[in-house]
Structure formats: C-alpha cells, structure tokens
Design an enzyme around this catalytic site. Structure first.
Site, mmCIF file in Angstrom:
data_model
loop_
_atom_site.group_PDB
_atom_site.id
_atom_site.type_symbol
_atom_site.label_atom_id
_atom_site.label_comp_id
_atom_site.label_asym_id
_atom_site.label_seq_id
_atom_site.Cartn_x
_atom_site.Cartn_y
_atom_site.Cartn_z
ATOM 1 N N LEU A 126 -44.870 -1.985 18.163
ATOM 2 C CA LEU A 126 -45.244 -0.639 18.640
ATOM 3 C C LEU A 126 -46.454 -0.688 19.565
ATOM 4 C CD1 LEU A 126 -44.754 1.351 15.304
ATOM 5 C CD2 LEU A 126 -43.555 1.789 17.450
ATOM 6 N N THR A 127 -47.480 -1.434 19.155
ATOM 7 C CA THR A 127 -48.702 -1.527 19.962
ATOM 8 C C THR A 127 -48.397 -2.127 21.328
ATOM 9 O OG1 THR A 127 -49.880 -1.978 17.908
ATOM 10 C CG2 THR A 127 -51.089 -2.369 19.957
ATOM 11 N N ASP A 178 -46.191 -7.425 15.596
ATOM 12 C CA ASP A 178 -45.629 -7.189 14.266
ATOM 13 C C ASP A 178 -44.442 -6.232 14.410
ATOM 14 O OD1 ASP A 178 -45.224 -6.810 11.595
ATOM 15 O OD2 ASP A 178 -47.149 -5.883 11.163
ATOM 16 N N SER A 179 -44.690 -4.926 14.417
ATOM 17 C CA SER A 179 -43.582 -3.989 14.674
ATOM 18 C C SER A 179 -43.253 -3.953 16.171
ATOM 19 C CB SER A 179 -43.967 -2.586 14.208
ATOM 20 O OG SER A 179 -45.014 -2.084 15.008
ATOM 21 N N GLU A 230 -52.310 -11.283 22.962
ATOM 22 C CA GLU A 230 -52.346 -10.560 21.686
ATOM 23 C C GLU A 230 -52.311 -11.552 20.526
ATOM 24 O OE1 GLU A 230 -53.243 -8.264 19.918
ATOM 25 O OE2 GLU A 230 -51.820 -6.605 19.961
ATOM 26 N N ASP A 231 -52.885 -11.167 19.396
ATOM 27 C CA ASP A 231 -52.848 -12.057 18.229
ATOM 28 C C ASP A 231 -51.466 -12.076 17.584
ATOM 29 O OD1 ASP A 231 -53.068 -9.414 17.340
ATOM 30 O OD2 ASP A 231 -54.654 -9.803 15.888
ATOM 31 N N ILE A 232 -50.914 -10.864 17.374
ATOM 32 C CA ILE A 232 -49.628 -10.801 16.683
ATOM 33 C C ILE A 232 -48.824 -9.585 17.137
ATOM 34 C CG2 ILE A 232 -50.733 -9.657 14.679
ATOM 35 C CD1 ILE A 232 -48.645 -11.153 12.910
ATOM 36 N N ASP A 279 -57.597 -10.278 10.906
ATOM 37 C CA ASP A 279 -58.459 -9.858 9.798
ATOM 38 C C ASP A 279 -57.705 -9.151 8.685
ATOM 39 O OD1 ASP A 279 -57.956 -7.449 11.387
ATOM 40 O OD2 ASP A 279 -59.439 -6.511 10.082
#
Ligand code: IMP
Length: 174
Positions: free
Chosen positions: A106-107, A103-104, A99-101, A159
């Site tokens: 959740l994904t 963050d939360s 994964e790139d990032i 992006d």
C-alpha cells in the site's frame, strides 16, 4: 533476543545482507549507467539499506530522503499520510525508490503514484525485503533483496515500536 515484550530469533545474517545489497548495487550500476538516477530513500526504515547500497553505487547519481507515515505496532493501518520532505524537482528524472520492506504494498503503491504524478520519467523500486503472502497491491520490485514469510522482522533499519533498528542482522518474531 527480547525486544520489549516480544522474542525474536536471528533470521538473516549481516554478511548475507551485505552480499545481496552489493549484488543489487552492481545491477543498478549496469542498468542506470549514463542515466544519472535520483534515489529516493524512505525513512526511517531504509536508512541502513540505503547507506550500504549507496556505498557500492559508482555511477553519477543523487539521493534524497523522504518520510511517510510509519507503522504503529505490528499492523499496517492502511492510513498513509502524505509524503514529507521531497524538495527535489523529479520532473523527467529516473527515480529509484529505496525501501526497507514492501509488505502489503500500500505504501509503495501510493508513493509510486505520487512520483509519477510529479512527472518522474521512470520509477523503479529497490526493496530489501518483501512478504509475498501479504501483498495487496502488486508492486513491480525491480531490485529485491529477499522474499520472506509473513512474520514480523526487525533489525537492519526495521523496527518494532521504534526499537531494533540498529541491529546489523535481521531478526524474526519467534
Ligand atoms: P506496506 O504499506 O504494508 O507495504 O508497509 C510498508 C511499511 O510497513 C514498511 O516500510 C515498514 O515500515 C513497515 N513494516 C511492514 N512489515 C514490517 C516488519 O515485519 N517489520 C518492521 N516494519 C514493517
């Protein structure tokens, strides 16, 4: 640098990224020797990370590419669509999600649940970036590039509204 309506400044140089990615690959080569892992790269954001990482992975392995709903603008909607494009049988496989990032979280949380429910033997995460200040779902990131502050970034696959994925360096919102 201006991308659409926002100003960004250089944040992580390409050389530093490549060096870190190569260290991660070496670690994976050791940890997964004789385990024939299946890498699952999450498009679109992870395409550069996945590409540079896989060039340095020298153990028997496979890679697949999947998609999930992407971010609109600069905020997580939390509305994650279904995983698209997983054609491999992952039952009993050693899975490494690229994964790139995170963050939360959740994904990644949703995806890990899904891979486990499909019978993966093991699911570990390789994420280039994470923003610890923003985390909502605690994700064990076994292979992490960099921890970054809670500011929007672009470049190296990431992006801003579809722009900036092609930059070899990572830029941060000014
Ligand atoms: P999460 O579900 O909040 O962890 O969101 C993960 C996804 O949000 C990533 O795969 C990115 O597509 C996107 N994202 C989160 N932060 C950024 C950022 O700073 N720049 C670009 N995309 C981001």
């Amino acid at each position: 640098m201006i991308i659409r309506d926002k100003e960004f400044v250089k944040f992580i140089e390409s050389d530093k990224i490549i060096e870190r990615v190569s260290e991660i690959a070496k670690q994976i080569n050791q940890d997964y020797k004789d385990k024939a892992p299946l890498f699952i790269a999450i498009l679109n954001g992870s395409f550069m990370f996945a590409s540079d990482l896989m060039k340095e992975v020298d153990i028997p392995s496979e890679i697949s590419f999947v998609r999930v709903a992407s971010y609109d603008d600069m905020q997580s909607s939390g509305d994650i669509k279904k995983l698209i494009g997983l054609n491999d049988n992952i039952f009993n496989r050693e899975v490494i999600v690229i994964e790139d990032i995170v963050d939360s979280g959740l994904t990644m949380g949703k995806m890990m649940e899904e891979f486990i429910s499909l019978g993966a033997k093991n699911v570990s995460v390789a994420s280039l970036l994470t923003k610890p200040e923003n985390i909502k779902v605690d994700i064990p990131i076994k292979y992490l590039g960099f921890e970054i502050p809670n500011k929007f970034v672009v470049g190296y696959g990431l992006d801003y509204n579809g722009h900036g994925r092609n930059f070899k360096d990572i830029y941060q919102l000014k």
